[in-house]
Write a protein that holds these residues in place. Structure first.
Motif, PDB file in Angstrom:
ATOM      1  N   ALA A  17     -81.970  -4.636 -18.207  1.00 23.88           N
ATOM      2  CA  ALA A  17     -82.243  -3.196 -18.191  1.00 23.88           C
ATOM      3  C   ALA A  17     -82.739  -2.738 -19.562  1.00 23.88           C
ATOM      4  O   ALA A  17     -82.251  -3.181 -20.599  1.00 23.88           O
ATOM      5  N   PHE A  18     -83.717  -1.825 -19.546  1.00 22.48           N
ATOM      6  CA  PHE A  18     -84.328  -1.364 -20.795  1.00 22.48           C
ATOM      7  C   PHE A  18     -84.917   0.017 -20.566  1.00 22.48           C
ATOM      8  O   PHE A  18     -85.484   0.300 -19.508  1.00 22.48           O
ATOM      9  N   GLN A  19     -84.799   0.884 -21.574  1.00 22.68           N
ATOM     10  CA  GLN A  19     -85.372   2.226 -21.489  1.00 22.68           C
ATOM     11  C   GLN A  19     -86.843   2.176 -21.912  1.00 22.68           C
ATOM     12  O   GLN A  19     -87.165   2.237 -23.100  1.00 22.68           O
ATOM     13  N   TRP A  20     -87.715   2.045 -20.941  1.00 24.55           N
ATOM     14  CA  TRP A  20     -89.147   1.953 -21.241  1.00 24.55           C
ATOM     15  C   TRP A  20     -89.760   3.317 -21.559  1.00 24.55           C
ATOM     16  O   TRP A  20     -90.898   3.400 -22.011  1.00 24.55           O
ATOM     17  N   THR A  21     -89.024   4.378 -21.311  1.00 21.74           N
ATOM     18  CA  THR A  21     -89.512   5.758 -21.506  1.00 21.74           C
ATOM     19  C   THR A  21     -90.887   5.905 -20.855  1.00 21.74           C
ATOM     20  O   THR A  21     -91.028   5.704 -19.671  1.00 21.74           O
ATOM     21  N   ASP A  22     -91.906   6.241 -21.654  1.00 21.55           N
ATOM     22  CA  ASP A  22     -93.224   6.527 -21.071  1.00 21.55           C
ATOM     23  C   ASP A  22     -94.194   5.367 -21.252  1.00 21.55           C
ATOM     24  O   ASP A  22     -95.410   5.565 -21.291  1.00 21.55           O
ATOM     25  N   ASP A  23     -93.670   4.135 -21.371  1.00 16.96           N
ATOM     26  CA  ASP A  23     -94.554   2.985 -21.561  1.00 16.96           C
ATOM     27  C   ASP A  23     -95.541   2.857 -20.411  1.00 16.96           C
ATOM     28  O   ASP A  23     -95.162   2.945 -19.236  1.00 16.96           O
ATOM     29  N   ARG A  24     -96.810   2.683 -20.777  1.00 13.56           N
ATOM     30  CA  ARG A  24     -97.859   2.469 -19.796  1.00 13.56           C
ATOM     31  C   ARG A  24     -98.729   1.302 -20.254  1.00 13.56           C
ATOM     32  O   ARG A  24     -99.140   1.262 -21.420  1.00 13.56           O
ATOM     33  N   PRO A  25     -99.019   0.362 -19.363  1.00 11.28           N
ATOM     34  CA  PRO A  25     -99.934  -0.711 -19.748  1.00 11.28           C
ATOM     35  C   PRO A  25    -101.281  -0.124 -20.153  1.00 11.28           C
ATOM     36  O   PRO A  25    -101.800   0.772 -19.479  1.00 11.28           O
ATOM     37  N   PRO A  26    -101.866  -0.590 -21.251  1.00  7.28           N
ATOM     38  CA  PRO A  26    -103.174  -0.054 -21.664  1.00  7.28           C
ATOM     39  C   PRO A  26    -104.266  -0.270 -20.632  1.00  7.28           C
ATOM     40  O   PRO A  26    -105.208   0.518 -20.550  1.00  7.28           O
ATOM     41  N   ARG A  27    -104.140  -1.359 -19.843  1.00  7.53           N
ATOM     42  CA  ARG A  27    -105.133  -1.676 -18.805  1.00  7.53           C
ATOM     43  C   ARG A  27    -106.561  -1.604 -19.351  1.00  7.53           C
ATOM     44  O   ARG A  27    -107.429  -0.918 -18.805  1.00  7.53           O
ATOM     45  N   LYS A  53     -80.973 -10.915 -32.481  1.00  7.53           N
ATOM     46  CA  LYS A  53     -79.641 -10.711 -31.928  1.00  7.53           C
ATOM     47  C   LYS A  53     -79.473 -11.378 -30.569  1.00  7.53           C
ATOM     48  O   LYS A  53     -78.476 -11.172 -29.890  1.00  7.53           O
ATOM     49  N   GLY A  54     -80.446 -12.160 -30.158  1.00  6.81           N
ATOM     50  CA  GLY A  54     -80.356 -12.836 -28.878  1.00  6.81           C
ATOM     51  C   GLY A  54     -80.507 -11.927 -27.683  1.00  6.81           C
ATOM     52  O   GLY A  54     -80.137 -12.294 -26.567  1.00  6.81           O
ATOM     53  N   ALA A  55     -81.069 -10.741 -27.873  1.00  4.67           N
ATOM     54  CA  ALA A  55     -81.121  -9.744 -26.809  1.00  4.67           C
ATOM     55  C   ALA A  55     -82.529  -9.597 -26.239  1.00  4.67           C
ATOM     56  O   ALA A  55     -83.515  -9.619 -26.982  1.00  4.67           O
ATOM     57  N   LEU A  56     -82.608  -9.428 -24.914  1.00  7.62           N
ATOM     58  CA  LEU A  56     -83.903  -9.285 -24.253  1.00  7.62           C
ATOM     59  C   LEU A  56     -84.652  -8.048 -24.722  1.00  7.62           C
ATOM     60  O   LEU A  56     -85.889  -8.024 -24.716  1.00  7.62           O
ATOM     61  N   TRP A  57     -83.927  -7.003 -25.125  1.00  7.21           N
ATOM     62  CA  TRP A  57     -84.592  -5.760 -25.517  1.00  7.21           C
ATOM     63  C   TRP A  57     -85.509  -5.956 -26.727  1.00  7.21           C
ATOM     64  O   TRP A  57     -86.415  -5.147 -26.946  1.00  7.21           O
ATOM     65  N   GLU A  58     -85.300  -7.003 -27.499  1.00  5.40           N
ATOM     66  CA  GLU A  58     -86.164  -7.234 -28.656  1.00  5.40           C
ATOM     67  C   GLU A  58     -87.589  -7.557 -28.206  1.00  5.40           C
ATOM     68  O   GLU A  58     -88.566  -7.052 -28.775  1.00  5.40           O
ATOM     69  N   PHE A  59     -87.708  -8.397 -27.184  1.00  7.22           N
ATOM     70  CA  PHE A  59     -89.046  -8.688 -26.648  1.00  7.22           C
ATOM     71  C   PHE A  59     -89.625  -7.435 -25.994  1.00  7.22           C
ATOM     72  O   PHE A  59     -90.807  -7.115 -26.170  1.00  7.22           O
ATOM     73  N   GLN A  60     -88.811  -6.726 -25.255  1.00  7.45           N
ATOM     74  CA  GLN A  60     -89.286  -5.517 -24.585  1.00  7.45           C
ATOM     75  C   GLN A  60     -89.735  -4.465 -25.595  1.00  7.45           C
ATOM     76  O   GLN A  60     -90.728  -3.758 -25.377  1.00  7.45           O
ATOM     77  N   THR A  61     -89.028  -4.367 -26.698  1.00  9.01           N
ATOM     78  CA  THR A  61     -89.423  -3.426 -27.752  1.00  9.01           C
ATOM     79  C   THR A  61     -90.783  -3.798 -28.328  1.00  9.01           C
ATOM     80  O   THR A  61     -91.630  -2.924 -28.574  1.00  9.01           O
ATOM     81  N   MET A  62     -91.014  -5.086 -28.527  1.00  5.33           N
ATOM     82  CA  MET A  62     -92.305  -5.522 -29.043  1.00  5.33           C
ATOM     83  C   MET A  62     -93.434  -5.099 -28.099  1.00  5.33           C
ATOM     84  O   MET A  62     -94.457  -4.547 -28.533  1.00  5.33           O
ATOM     85  N   VAL A  63     -93.241  -5.338 -26.814  1.00  5.92           N
ATOM     86  CA  VAL A  63     -94.277  -4.976 -25.845  1.00  5.92           C
ATOM     87  C   VAL A  63     -94.511  -3.472 -25.840  1.00  5.92           C
ATOM     88  O   VAL A  63     -95.657  -2.995 -25.853  1.00  5.92           O
ATOM     89  N   ARG A  64     -93.431  -2.703 -25.840  1.00  7.45           N
ATOM     90  CA  ARG A  64     -93.572  -1.242 -25.801  1.00  7.45           C
ATOM     91  C   ARG A  64     -94.323  -0.728 -27.023  1.00  7.45           C
ATOM     92  O   ARG A  64     -95.191   0.150 -26.911  1.00  7.45           O
ATOM     93  N   ARG A  65     -94.035  -1.276 -28.199  1.00  3.46           N
ATOM     94  CA  ARG A  65     -94.710  -0.808 -29.411  1.00  3.46           C
ATOM     95  C   ARG A  65     -96.182  -1.248 -29.446  1.00  3.46           C
ATOM     96  O   ARG A  65     -97.044  -0.494 -29.892  1.00  3.46           O
ATOM     97  N   LEU A  66     -96.465  -2.443 -28.986  1.00  7.28           N
ATOM     98  CA  LEU A  66     -97.868  -2.869 -28.906  1.00  7.28           C
ATOM     99  C   LEU A  66     -98.629  -1.990 -27.923  1.00  7.28           C
ATOM    100  O   LEU A  66     -99.761  -1.567 -28.190  1.00  7.28           O
TER     101      LEU A  66
END
Length: 708
Positions: free
Chosen positions: A156-166, A257-270
């Protein structure tokens, strides 16, 4: 330790029920965890639970239910963060393909996260090392202490308003990079985030990518992988990551920290920076190697199903050159790959995949088949319909070179582009016809079955080979640090040291190298197709002549950011020029057809004197200056954008431009990179040796005499 169906007192209250055969892997449902694992040939599978530090096996619980070939159970009260593994019982008969050994702890093929790292030990082997019966022998040592534990993960992760750039393919500029290599030495990344997904998401990295004009990062493998034993013995590591063992888990070494949210954060910021994320994925083989490799997961669960076997079943097909080949013709293995792809899109929001050695994925029993099961599955999948798919179109198996043979919507890495453009600028004779094909997107390879001009992923350099700096600094590879006596890596690099091997302080040599790099980069950016840059090429990064840095998790493989800011600015300028001119990034292939709008051809070739080359002149070694006028495609376009390109690999000479009502102005001259202002050009002017020139129609004057 519990055994059989006994559950120790400390696990009392964890009710074991049959659960469901779906979804695969371990899933928390609020009341406990459902486990489901595939094996067609096991006689029993046990779930093993471990202490929070992974050192003690707390319980061993047989799966109570089997639905077809899916073993499943539900364990009440279990929560995310719990550590587990499997043990599989069954026949140990390698000559028939069966390698069950319940003494070996097995990683869940669907594990979302790992705890601990692989510790190399002879106990990992299903056979006794040193036995005269080799892999036909049987080892009874418990391997649990050496195997990473699977983790019940909460994605689970708070993606907020993340949208793929497409991003449209026609607008795409790919930047191939390595998470650690990009960030390990970056001065703008916080020290505790260097080498990690969070470092890749740092402001310093994002700012650099945006300024460079990058629209997509293509990350070398980030799915969990292992370091080869022979590398550890040489004090090296599997830097590139092409030995996957967990197709659903982010590689732990890139997490803080071994947490999945780290990868998800990278994607959201990119994504927030307008940049897509493409993963380099390895579904052609696993990190278990050949019959003398370790029993870590797939081999112990159902060797005969997961792998393509030969020689009666004892030996492995080796189409990937790494010891084994996954059997994607088996429905459970194909399901594993498809589930993995969907998981990375749905849970991690990635935007595309580059498939390593993709010919393996399309090899059916009769050979490579562009209409094979993997391609059928991926093209009908609604989750994958909106993502970018890129094939590396070769492997070492029979009929493994398949450039241009992949079906829509795949794009493909184009090694013909890499080699042809390198050879042209190196000065190899007779390369003009090849250059012309590469400039137009290699239509002879890709223009079929409705494929677009973006299908050719053009590159001068990639992780596999010389960097751009080394391409113009070394005539031969220098891979001694890999410990293989310089036998590894490509021998035919089409490189040129321009006068001296390795680094040079000679101003003339340095200037010649800088010009060669600008010519190569400019050619890349003005070619039809999808351009791909290798990270660090914009900054003059060198690997000291190592063209196979797969094991160099050190300063050799990490990017040196104290490079060439002028070259970085030049690459950004090229990217901006490409973005500003649709004629350089067309959706359709160009074939020199006449446009309805102005009766002009969408492609026009010329010699330096402005005349159309005769057929025999294309192969004349003395033909070293080519002119190309590009307009929007006659089919489906007829837009007004036009550019004129000149590629002069020869000496200085007079240039006659094609007639134009407006005249031409020069936008870029690779011999004068500091000149950023458009300037009028008089036909017949002498142009420099070894240059690329880009012209645009001069602005039309308005009625007042001013430029409009």
């Amino acid at each position: 330790m519990g055994s059989g169906s006994d559950i120790p007192d400390r696990l009392a209250g964890h009710a074991v029920t049959s659960g469901r055969p779906w979804p695969m892997g371990a899933h928390f449902d609020g009341e406990g965890v459902n486990f489901a694992v595939f094996s067609a040939h096991a006689t029993q599978i046990d779930l093993c639970l471990f202490s929070s530090d992974g050192k003690r096996e707390l319980a061993r619980i047989p799966f109570p239910e089997r639905d077809g070939d899916i073993w499943h159970m539900h364990l009440g009260g279990l929560t995310p963060g719990s550590l587990y593994g499997f043990r599989a019982h069954g026949p140990y008969n390698p000559e028939q393909g069966y390698r069950f050994n319940s003494h070996k702890l097995l990683i869940d093929p669907y594990a979302r996260s790992f705890h601990g790292r692989l510790r190399w030990s002879d106990a990992l082997m299903g056979y006794k090392i040193g036995s005269p019966r080799a892999d036909l022998s049987f080892d009874t040592r418990d391997s649990a202490f050496a195997v990473p534990k699977s983790v019940v993960a909460d994605p689970a992760f708070q993606w907020t308003d993340d949208r793929p750039p497409r991003r449209a393919w026609s607008d795409t500029l790919i930047y191939e990079t390595h998470v650690k290599g990009m960030t390990a030495h970056h001065p703008g990344v916080e020290p505790d985030q260097r080498g990690t997904f969070l470092g890749m998401a740092s402001d310093a990295v994002l700012d650099h990518l945006v300024k460079l004009g990058v629209t997509a990062v293509e990350l070398l493998p980030v799915q969990a992988f292992v370091d080869d034993r022979f590398l550890i013995a040489k004090n090296l590591r599997n830097y590139w990551g092409y030995q996957t063992i967990g197709f659903f888990a982010p590689e732990p070494r890139y997490l803080t920290k071994g947490a999945l949210w780290e990868f998800q954060t990278m994607v959201r910021r990119l994504h927030g920076a307008g940049i897509e994320v493409i993963l380099d994925v390895v579904y052609n083989h696993t990190g278990e190697g050949d019959e003398f490799g370790p029993t870590l997961s797939f081999r112990g669960l159902d060797n005969a199903s997961y792998y393509r076997l030969v020689g009666g079943g004892r030996h492995y097909a080796n189409d990937a050159g790494t010891g084994n080949t996954l059997n994607l013709t088996h429905p459970a293995v194909l399901r594993l790959v498809m589930d993995s792809l969907r998981y990375w899109v749905e849970t991690f929001h990635v935007d595309g995949f580059r498939f390593d050695l993709a010919s393996v994925l399309g090899r059916e029993m009769h050979g490579f088949d562009p209409q094979g099961g993997f391609f059928d599955a991926i093209r009908q999948d609604p989750v994958l319909a909106g993502v970018k798919l890129i094939a590396e179109p070769w492997d070492i198996g029979p009929g493994g070179y398949q450039l241009g043979a992949f079906p829509h919507p795949f794009a493909e890495w184009n090694d013909r582009y890499r080699d042809g453009v390198r050879r042209f600028w190196k000065g190899d004779p007779g390369m003009m016809p090849d250059l012309a094909k590469r400039l137009l997107g290699s239509a002879e390879r890709f223009d079929h079955y409705g494929r677009g001009a973006h299908s050719s992923v053009n590159f001068i350099t990639s992780h596999d080979g010389f960097t751009l700096e080394d391409l113009v600094s070394y005539s031969v590879k220098r891979n001694w640090d890999n410990g293989e006596n310089n036998r590894d890596g490509h021998n035919e690099n089409h490189s040129d040291n321009l006068g001296v091997e390795g680094p040079s302080k000679d101003p003339a040599i340095r200037a010649a190298r800088a010009l060669r790099k600008r010519n190569l980069l400019t050619t890349l950016m003005v070619s039809q197709g999808t351009p791909m840059l290798l990270a660090g090429d914009e900054a003059g990064n060198s690997q000291g002549g190592n063209n196979n840095a797969y094991a160099q998790d050190n300063a050799v493989g990490w990017l040196d950011w104290a490079g060439d800011p002028a070259q970085t600015g030049f690459v950004a300028r090229l990217a901006a020029l490409r973005a500003a001119h649709p004629v350089l990034r067309q959706k359709r292939f160009l074939h020199g057809l006449v446009r309805d709008s102005d009766a002009q051809r969408d492609v026009q070739w010329a010699r330096a004197d402005g005349q159309l080359p005769a057929p025999h002149e294309w192969h004349d070694p003395a033909f070293r200056c080519l002119q190309l006028t590009l307009r929007m495609a006659a089919e489906g376009g007829n837009g007004a954008d036009a550019l004129h390109l000149v590629f002069n690999q020869g000496p200085a000479l007079a240039l006659t431009l094609p007639p134009s009502v407006q005249g031409w102005q020069i936008l870029l001259d690779t011999t004068r990179p500091e000149s950023a202002q458009a300037a009028a050009f008089v036909s017949g002017t002498i142009i420099p040796a070894h240059c690329v020139l880009i012209f645009a129609p001069a602005p039309m004057p308005d009625v007042t005499g001013e430029a409009s």
